[in-house]
Design a protein around this motif. Structure first.
Motif, mmCIF file in Angstrom:
data_model
loop_
_atom_site.group_PDB
_atom_site.id
_atom_site.type_symbol
_atom_site.label_atom_id
_atom_site.label_comp_id
_atom_site.label_asym_id
_atom_site.label_seq_id
_atom_site.Cartn_x
_atom_site.Cartn_y
_atom_site.Cartn_z
ATOM 1 N N CYS A 1 8.130 -4.517 7.674
ATOM 2 C CA CYS A 1 7.674 -3.401 8.496
ATOM 3 C C CYS A 1 6.912 -3.900 9.713
ATOM 4 O O CYS A 1 6.984 -3.289 10.781
ATOM 5 C CB CYS A 1 6.827 -2.418 7.691
ATOM 6 N N ARG B 1 9.771 3.663 2.809
ATOM 7 C CA ARG B 1 9.004 2.745 3.644
ATOM 8 C C ARG B 1 9.593 1.351 3.546
ATOM 9 O O ARG B 1 9.941 0.880 2.482
ATOM 10 C CB ARG B 1 7.558 2.732 3.199
ATOM 11 N N PHE C 1 6.192 -4.635 3.234
ATOM 12 C CA PHE C 1 5.163 -5.168 4.122
ATOM 13 C C PHE C 1 5.636 -6.171 5.175
ATOM 14 O O PHE C 1 5.491 -5.895 6.350
ATOM 15 C CB PHE C 1 4.017 -5.756 3.308
ATOM 16 N N SER D 1 -0.164 -0.653 6.226
ATOM 17 C CA SER D 1 0.308 -1.334 5.014
ATOM 18 C C SER D 1 -0.849 -1.774 4.132
ATOM 19 O O SER D 1 -0.763 -1.683 2.902
ATOM 20 C CB SER D 1 1.154 -2.549 5.404
#
Length: 175
Positions: free
Chosen positions: A24, A18, A21, A88
């Motif tokens: 993304c 991933r 934060f 998130s």
């Protein structure tokens, strides 16, 4: 939008990691802009191409794209940012990544998108979104390589060649 959770097994390490934060949000905003702009351009161009008079079809399609595609690109950008922000937040609050994070994120995104129609419509849209994204997650879990092939676990324990078995037993390799 997937990332391995904190206690993940080794088989899950093949999933893409991933993006953290703040990055993304920007990445998903760009993705939403591209998807909304491309899809909006195609939709409005074809719609205007069909409804314009016969001598002006291409011009009508181009005008429709200039008028409507930026609006759809902005809308999709907002939807992707809302989804990513809630996803998130759920990941940081719960400390693990599972389908519930994305189900709640999709429900919140749908509720926020329909908030101008009133509270009742926003709640109804959020519930529909949660059910829909729940079905998507169930289908993704069903298509997962480990879940879709029950014989795959047996293949991991087999020796590829009889000589490569640790105990040298050819009967074990033939299983």
């Amino acid at each position: 939008m997937t990332h391995p959770d904190r206690g993940s097994r080794e088989e899950r390490s093949l999933a893409p990691a991933r993006t953290l934060f703040p990055d993304c949000i920007a990445s998903d905003a760009g993705l939403g802009f591209i998807i909304g702009g491309t899809g909006g351009s195609m939709f409005h161009f074809l719609k205007a191409l069909r409804s314009s008079p016969s001598g002006r079809r291409l011009v009508g399609g181009a005008q429709a794209v200039r008028a409507n595609a930026p609006r759809l690109a902005g809308t999709w950008t907002g939807l992707f940012v809302a989804f990513s922000a809630v996803d998130s937040a759920m990941y940081s609050a719960r400390g693990k990544d599972d389908p519930w994070n994305r189900i709640v994120a999709f429900a919140c995104m749908r509720g926020l998108h329909h908030r101008r129609k009133g509270f009742k419509a926003a709640v109804r849209s959020a519930l529909v979104g949660a059910v829909f994204w729940g079905l998507v997650e169930v289908s993704l879990i069903g298509m997962d390589a480990d879940g879709a092939d029950p014989h795959r676990k047996n293949l991991k324990n087999r020796c590829p060649l009889p000589a490569s078995c640790s105990d040298g037993d050819p009967a074990r390799a033939a299983q």
